[in-house]
Scaffold this motif. Structure first.
Motif, short mmCIF file in Angstrom:
data_model
loop_
_atom_site.label_atom_id
_atom_site.label_comp_id
_atom_site.label_asym_id
_atom_site.label_seq_id
_atom_site.Cartn_x
_atom_site.Cartn_y
_atom_site.Cartn_z
N TYR A 165 29.55 45.70 88.81
CA TYR A 165 28.24 45.55 88.18
C TYR A 165 28.29 44.62 86.97
CZ TYR A 165 25.48 48.73 91.00
OH TYR A 165 24.78 49.29 92.02
N THR A 166 29.37 44.66 86.22
CA THR A 166 29.49 43.74 85.09
C THR A 166 29.50 42.30 85.57
OG1 THR A 166 30.71 45.38 83.81
CG2 THR A 166 30.89 43.09 83.10
N TYR A 167 30.27 42.03 86.61
CA TYR A 167 30.33 40.67 87.14
C TYR A 167 28.96 40.22 87.65
CZ TYR A 167 31.20 36.73 90.14
OH TYR A 167 31.13 35.51 90.73
N ILE A 168 28.30 41.08 88.40
CA ILE A 168 27.01 40.71 88.98
C ILE A 168 25.97 40.48 87.88
CG2 ILE A 168 25.10 41.55 90.38
CD1 ILE A 168 27.19 43.00 92.09
N ILE A 169 25.92 41.36 86.90
CA ILE A 169 24.91 41.24 85.84
C ILE A 169 25.16 39.99 85.00
CG2 ILE A 169 24.11 42.30 83.70
CD1 ILE A 169 24.57 45.02 85.14
N VAL A 170 26.41 39.70 84.69
CA VAL A 170 26.72 38.56 83.84
C VAL A 170 26.47 37.23 84.55
CG1 VAL A 170 28.67 37.38 82.73
CG2 VAL A 170 28.30 39.78 82.33
N THR A 171 26.65 37.17 85.84
CA THR A 171 26.48 35.91 86.56
C THR A 171 25.09 35.71 87.13
OG1 THR A 171 27.36 36.91 88.59
CG2 THR A 171 28.92 35.74 87.17
N GLN A 172 24.22 36.71 87.09
CA GLN A 172 22.85 36.54 87.58
C GLN A 172 22.02 35.74 86.60
OE1 GLN A 172 21.21 37.68 90.50
NE2 GLN A 172 23.31 37.99 91.16
N MET A 186 31.20 31.77 87.02
CA MET A 186 32.00 32.78 87.69
C MET A 186 33.24 33.17 86.88
SD MET A 186 33.45 32.79 91.57
CE MET A 186 34.79 31.68 91.37
N ALA A 187 33.92 32.21 86.26
CA ALA A 187 35.13 32.51 85.49
C ALA A 187 34.81 33.41 84.30
CB ALA A 187 35.78 31.22 85.02
N VAL A 188 33.70 33.16 83.63
CA VAL A 188 33.29 34.00 82.51
C VAL A 188 32.92 35.40 83.01
CG1 VAL A 188 31.63 34.25 80.63
CG2 VAL A 188 32.53 32.00 81.19
N GLY A 189 32.30 35.47 84.19
CA GLY A 189 31.97 36.76 84.78
C GLY A 189 33.20 37.59 85.08
N ILE A 190 34.24 36.94 85.58
CA ILE A 190 35.49 37.66 85.87
C ILE A 190 36.12 38.18 84.59
CG2 ILE A 190 37.84 37.37 86.75
CD1 ILE A 190 36.64 35.45 88.84
N VAL A 191 36.17 37.34 83.56
CA VAL A 191 36.75 37.76 82.28
C VAL A 191 35.93 38.90 81.67
CG1 VAL A 191 37.24 37.00 79.92
CG2 VAL A 191 37.86 35.55 81.85
N ALA A 192 34.61 38.79 81.74
CA ALA A 192 33.75 39.86 81.22
C ALA A 192 33.94 41.16 81.99
CB ALA A 192 32.28 39.42 81.27
N ALA A 193 34.08 41.06 83.31
CA ALA A 193 34.31 42.26 84.11
C ALA A 193 35.62 42.93 83.75
CB ALA A 193 34.28 41.92 85.59
N GLY A 208 19.78 48.14 94.19
CA GLY A 208 20.97 47.32 94.04
C GLY A 208 20.68 45.83 94.12
N PHE A 209 21.72 45.07 94.34
CA PHE A 209 21.61 43.61 94.41
C PHE A 209 21.71 43.17 95.86
CE2 PHE A 209 23.03 44.50 90.17
CZ PHE A 209 22.26 43.64 89.41
N SER A 210 20.81 42.30 96.27
CA SER A 210 20.83 41.83 97.66
C SER A 210 21.57 40.52 97.82
CB SER A 210 19.40 41.68 98.19
OG SER A 210 18.69 40.75 97.39
N SER A 211 21.65 39.73 96.76
CA SER A 211 22.39 38.47 96.85
C SER A 211 23.20 38.28 95.57
CB SER A 211 21.43 37.29 97.04
OG SER A 211 20.61 37.15 95.91
N ILE A 212 24.40 37.79 95.75
CA ILE A 212 25.31 37.55 94.63
C ILE A 212 25.67 36.08 94.64
CG2 ILE A 212 27.52 38.14 93.61
CD1 ILE A 212 27.34 40.79 95.17
N ASP A 213 25.54 35.43 93.49
CA ASP A 213 25.89 34.01 93.40
C ASP A 213 27.40 33.84 93.37
OD1 ASP A 213 23.24 33.42 93.35
OD2 ASP A 213 23.14 33.35 91.15
#
Length: 132
Positions: free
Chosen positions: A48-55, A70-77, A127-132
């Motif tokens: 959820y952290t990755y999805i929220i940060v990259t949306q 995406m890289a920032v999302g991974i680090v944040a997650a 939930g989320f239907s699509s993830i970037d």
């Protein structure tokens, strides 16, 4: 042909996710020798952290959706999951046996209830239907 490729990418993505979960459970239960029922909660926090940060805010409808790469999302997650693991580990590390299992299961259930009830953060039960 394009729908077949989309299907195969979806199946391979799910296989990779399940393989990663199997490796986590093997590490915790197999190598460390500890049965931890809170692993699902930590995986949910990371996902959820990755999805929220990259949306992006335009298409998400969330109150916090910065649209970072995406890289920032991974680090944040990783960072948020580490903090969540520390929060649950501080009281649970002193417990043994069934008490440790109950504490980690309670953590996973708290995360589950938060993801369902917070519509503006996790879109609730939809939930989320699509993830970037």
């Amino acid at each position: 042909m394009q729908s077949l490729i989309v299907f195969l990418v979806g199946v391979l993505t799910l296989a990779a996710i399940y393989a990663a979960l199997a490796m986590v459970l093997n590490l915790v239960a197999g190598w460390a020798g500890m049965w931890d029922l809170g692993v699902a909660g930590l995986v949910a926090v990371a996902a959820y952290t990755y999805i929220i940060v990259t949306q992006t805010k335009v298409d998400s409808g969330l109150w916090f959706a910065p649209g970072w790469p995406m890289a920032v999302g991974i680090v944040a997650a990783v960072a948020v999951t580490a903090v969540a693991a520390l929060i649950v580990a501080l009281p649970a590390i002193r417990l043994r046996g069934e008490y440790f299992l109950i504490t980690t299961l309670a953590f996973a259930e708290v995360i589950h209830q938060l993801t369902i009830s917070e519509d503006k953060l996790t879109r609730g039960a939809t939930g989320f239907s699509s993830i970037d």
